[in-house]
Enzyme design. Structure first.
Site, PDB file in Angstrom:
ATOM      1  N   ASP A  68     -48.613  -1.707  27.881  1.00  0.00           N
ATOM      2  CA  ASP A  68     -49.527  -0.955  28.753  1.00  0.00           C
ATOM      3  C   ASP A  68     -50.275   0.063  27.910  1.00  0.00           C
ATOM      4  O   ASP A  68     -49.666   0.773  27.110  1.00  0.00           O
ATOM      5  CB  ASP A  68     -48.699  -0.252  29.837  1.00  0.00           C
ATOM      6  CG  ASP A  68     -49.519   0.279  30.987  1.00  0.00           C
ATOM      7  OD1 ASP A  68     -50.584   0.871  30.730  1.00  0.00           O
ATOM      8  OD2 ASP A  68     -49.093   0.132  32.143  1.00  0.00           O
ATOM      9  N   ARG A 117     -52.778   2.209  29.444  1.00  0.00           N
ATOM     10  CA  ARG A 117     -53.592   2.984  30.383  1.00  0.00           C
ATOM     11  C   ARG A 117     -53.523   4.491  30.149  1.00  0.00           C
ATOM     12  O   ARG A 117     -54.368   5.232  30.628  1.00  0.00           O
ATOM     13  CB  ARG A 117     -53.168   2.659  31.820  1.00  0.00           C
ATOM     14  CG  ARG A 117     -53.650   1.314  32.275  1.00  0.00           C
ATOM     15  CD  ARG A 117     -53.129   0.968  33.649  1.00  0.00           C
ATOM     16  NE  ARG A 117     -51.703   0.666  33.634  1.00  0.00           N
ATOM     17  CZ  ARG A 117     -51.017   0.282  34.716  1.00  0.00           C
ATOM     18  NH1 ARG A 117     -51.632   0.173  35.882  1.00  0.00           N
ATOM     19  NH2 ARG A 117     -49.732   0.011  34.624  1.00  0.00           N
TER      20      ARG A 117
END
Length: 414
Positions: free
Chosen positions: A326, A328
């Site tokens: 991830d 983000r």
């Protein structure tokens, strides 16, 4: 032979050059804070690294190169002022609360009039308008009695009335570095290197603290009375949603993105009809910010592996392709909530512990978390749900305890 204009490869000022206006991030008065100037009409005025419009700047370059757009075009901003007033809020003046957007980005025409009169080409980085949203799921929800068509928030034809804000990123590099717990010099160098040297000013202009990164922005959809958002006595529902084009737009059933987005909108409508307000924050972070190509490669790898798509291989296959699960960076996500003046969220429509942790750590209270109902999870998305629960992504509607939060934070730092 055609004549070519002299091209300056960096914006480093000469010894006799006038220094650009220095932005005082966090200053309370606009004239003390000063405007963000990323336009290209007068390079001497620029006080940022990069330029406006994020990745769309590339299309602007194509338009200019093909002769369809004049390079000296200056936007006529007549009647473009925000359709609703948002702020100012105390968080606007806290340089630690907001580091990746310009709180004044929507009101530059109002607060920097004197600069415009002096010829400065200041472009808004935030625009606020009103619109109607039409989604078949919402019309079905009216038919099922999930909420009613009241003629104001939800029209009789099922259209949803919203106020929406488009936000382009404006990164205050010292604040970004502090938020990520890295040295600013390291952050600048890695940004420069990993973007192929596109912005040499990252390493040659330490006097410029603002960066307009070539990435997608954020859209905020507000359901109900905008003024209620910052009023802690009013109920507030929030859904923070990261872009998933395949599901959000085209209805792919391998994930829960569109169903959860729709559920978030439903909760926002219900809250607004209870005299509260709802907020949907939509980030352009496709595929957990790994990108759609990487996402599709991972889909193939998951489906073709021995035993088919399995929860225990969900994240390992992502790491094999992308090197990380991830990207983000939810640490930056709460800034838009602070721009809205949010101090308390009554219904947080998410099971993500990483989102929860980022918001609470930034000083915003979350009263209750709202999970996606089991019946809204598509059959093909059961692998995603099982994998995320096993990995500790989710907490089913409950606030994680200190031990859980510590584990989440350790995982984020790995």
């Amino acid at each position: 032979m055609a004549k070519h204009k002299h091209i300056v490869l960096t914006s480093h000022p000469g010894p006799s050059s006038k220094k650009p206006i220095s932005v005082q991030w966090g200053a309370k008065e606009p004239m003390e804070r000063r405007p963000v100037i990323g336009s290209l009409s007068n390079p001497k005025h620029r006080n940022v690294i990069g330029t406006h419009s994020g990745s769309y700047a590339v299309y602007r370059a194509l338009a200019i190169a093909s002769g369809k757009l004049q390079s000296n075009h200056r936007a006529d901003l007549t009647n473009t002022a925000p359709a609703e007033k948002i702020g100012p809020h105390p968080s606007w003046y806290d340089q630690d609360k907001i580091v990746c957007l310009d709180p004044l980005g929507g009101v530059v025409g109002e607060v920097f009039t004197s600069y415009y009169e002096q010829g400065y080409d200041i472009r808004p980085t935030i625009a606020i308008t009103k619109a109607n949203i039409n989604m078949p799921e919402l019309q079905d929800a009216v038919a099922r009695g999930v909420f009613k068509a009241d003629g104001q928030i939800v029209k009789n034809n099922g259209n949803l009335v919203v106020t929406k804000a488009a936000i382009d990123p404006v990164w205050y590099l010292p604040g970004i570095a502090k938020r990520l717990n890295v040295e600013e010099s390291l952050l600048r160098r890695v940004l420069f290197q990993q973007m192929g040297g596109m912005f040499p000013e990252l390493v040659t202009r330490p006097d410029l603290h603002l960066f307009l990164p070539p990435i997608g922005g954020t859209t905020v959809y507000i359901v109900g009375n905008v003024s209620h958002i910052s009023d802690p006595t009013k109920k507030l529902a929030v859904r923070v949603h990261d872009e998933c084009n395949g599901s959000d737009v085209f209805g792919s059933d391998i994930c829960t993105c569109r169903p959860y987005l729709v559920h978030g909108i439903e909760v926002c409508i219900q809250t607004a009809q209870e005299e509260g307000v709802g907020v949907i924050v939509y980030f352009r972070k496709e595929g957990r910010a790994l990108g759609e190509v990487t996402k599709f490669l991972v889909y193939n790898a998951r489906k073709r592996q021995s035993g088919g798509d399995r929860a225990d291989a969900y994240f390992p296959r992502t790491e094999c392709v992308a090197g990380v699960q991830d990207m983000r960076f939810q640490e930056l996500m709460p800034d838009v909530l602070h721009w809205l003046g949010i101090t308390k969220i009554d219904r947080f429509v998410s099971m993500s512990d990483m989102k929860y942790n980022a918001i609470v750590s930034s000083g915003i209270e979350i009263v209750k978390r709202v999970p996606i109902p089991d019946e809204l999870v598509p059959d093909d998305a059961q692998v995603e749900i099982a994998a995320k629960k096993a990995a500790g992504y989710y907490t089913d509607g409950e606030v994680p305890d200190d031990a859980t939060l510590s584990t989440i934070k350790e995982r984020e730092l790995l």
